[in-house]
Design an enzyme around this catalytic site. Structure first.
Site: not given
Ligand SMILES: Cc1ncc(COP(=O)(O)O)c(C=O)c1O
Length: 403
Positions: A85, A207, A232
């Site tokens: 962990r 993000d 993604k």
């Molecule tokens: C822009 C964005 N940030 C964060 C996330 C969350 O990521 P995760 O699905 O890997 O938890 C997503 C998920 O679709 C996303 O599109």
């Protein structure tokens, strides 16, 4: 001040050496990162090269080309790792590579949502977070949850209205945004928002899931932290869920590592291996996907079944707004052979979905908006498949039309 500069475990404040002894791995220092940013002659490496060469075993006889999958929960005591962990060589290889691309210290998580939760936890109790009204629904969900528990206050803004964002910064602890936003594809003025937020002492978090570090490096514009759904583009093959935080400062990186160690949202070694394998090819995947997206935007721009084609000018996500709203848009996603009706994005395969099918999606997103994640198939095939499905909807008011 939002976080402690020191690293606390229970009541003890640990030095870097003691952290290692307790199994809390220190994030890499700038000197560690420097090793990866230059070739032996001292030249700065291109991101395409960094994606390939970072996080590899040394070039010595019998070393494997990649760090093998380390499936272990525990390590022989006395070293840097101690327990699964706290650290894993596959995390280190992945983190060094994504960290080198973003220009900061990377900490890997089990999912994008876990990474987001760790970052939002930097906000002191009662602090205000400014975020775009069109953020990913999960991010909005976390903010609403924190607000409902009285843990933080959320202020939602139009992220393209830089003056309004700057006003909202006045009493903010954190300004959080996506650029481009999901799925509205709005683009924020990152340097201007960073300036306004920092004037008021607020942290800036971007993000960067849609743009990836190849198209946009928010830390270079002064952002404090970057978040990724590594599920993604970073992983890129729709077979891994993972997240990551990249911090500009060692103090923030240490706080994020501490959160992961204490709360346990750790990525699995195999997933991390696969994510790094995906990251190696991000430059070529993105180049192809972006070229396909641009060409599709050009070819679909005047399609009579579409009210709007939204594209921020970079990346491989395109949002189309189908004339007539939900019904024809729902019909569209059932009428293709190549485009897969699926949520998520950033894989080699082209996927699409009507975002308002999710009850949590914002009411300001048009009912007929279908988000396209343009993949790597040949653009002629993608266009024929999608245009054929659009043609089959008919123009509004025509006999075949669902309008
Ligand atoms: C822009 C964005 N940030 C964060 C996330 C969350 O990521 P995760 O699905 O890997 O938890 C997503 C998920 O679709 C996303 O599109």
């Amino acid at each position: 001040m939002i976080i402690d500069e020191t690293i606390r475990v229970g009541r003890a404040t640990l030095t870097r050496g003691a952290q290692a002894a307790r199994g809390i791995r220190s994030p890499p220092t700038p000197a560690d990162l420097e090793d990866h940013m230059h070739d032996p002659a001292g030249a700065e490496l291109h991101p395409d090269t960094l994606a390939i060469v970072t996080g590899r075993p040394p070039h010595t006889p019998d070393q494997p080309m990649s760090i093998p999958v380390h499936l272990t929960s525990t390590y022989v005591a006395g070293g840097e790792l101690e327990y699964g962990r706290y650290g894993n060589p596959n995390w280190t290889a992945f983190e060094d590579t994504l960290g080198a691309l973003e220009g900061g210290r990377c900490v890997a998580f089990a999912s994008g949502m876990a990474a987001i939760a760790a970052v939002l936890d930097l906000v002191a109790p009662g602090g205000t977070v400014v975020a775009p009204r069109h953020s990913y629904t999960g991010t909005v969900g976390q903010l609403q949850e924190l607000e409902s528990k009285g843990r933080a206050r959320a202020v939602f803004v139009d992220i393209t209205d830089t003056a309004a964002v700057a006003d909202a910064c006045a009493d903010a602890a954190m300004v959080w945004f996506e650029s481009p936003t999901n799925p509205a594809l709005e683009v924020a003025d990152i340097p201007a928002i960073v300036r306004a937020a920092h004037e008021h002492g607020a942290l800036v978090v971007v993000d960067n899931t849609f743009a990836t570090p190849l198209l946009q490096r928010p830390l270079e514009h002064g952002a404090d932290l970057v978040v990724h759904s590594a599920t993604k583009y970073i992983s890129g093959h729709s077979d891994v869920l993972m997240g990551a935080v990249v911090a500009a400062s060692a103090a923030h990186a240490a706080a994020i590592v501490r959160h992961r160690s204490l709360y346990g949202a750790i990525p699995a070694p195999l997933e991390t291996f696969l994510a790094l394998r995906g990251l190696r090819t991000l430059p070529v995947r993105l180049e192809r996907a972006q070229a396909n997206a641009r060409e599709l935007v050009r070819r679909l721009a005047d399609h009579p079944a579409l009210e709007e084609v939204r594209y921020p000018g970079f990346g491989a996500i395109v949002s189309i707004v189908v004339r007539g709203g939900a019904e024809p848009a729902d019909a569209l996603v059932q009428r293709t052979a190549l485009w897969v009706h699926a949520t998520s994005l950033g894989g080699v395969e082209s996927t699409f979905e009507r975002r308002r099918r999710w009850p949590a999606e914002q009411p300001t997103i048009p009912e007929g908006l279908v988000r396209l994640s343009v993949g790597l198939e040949h653009v002629d095939d993608l266009h024929r498949d999608l245009a054929g499905a659009l043609d089959s909807l008919g123009s509004p008011g025509s006999p075949g039309s669902l309008d």
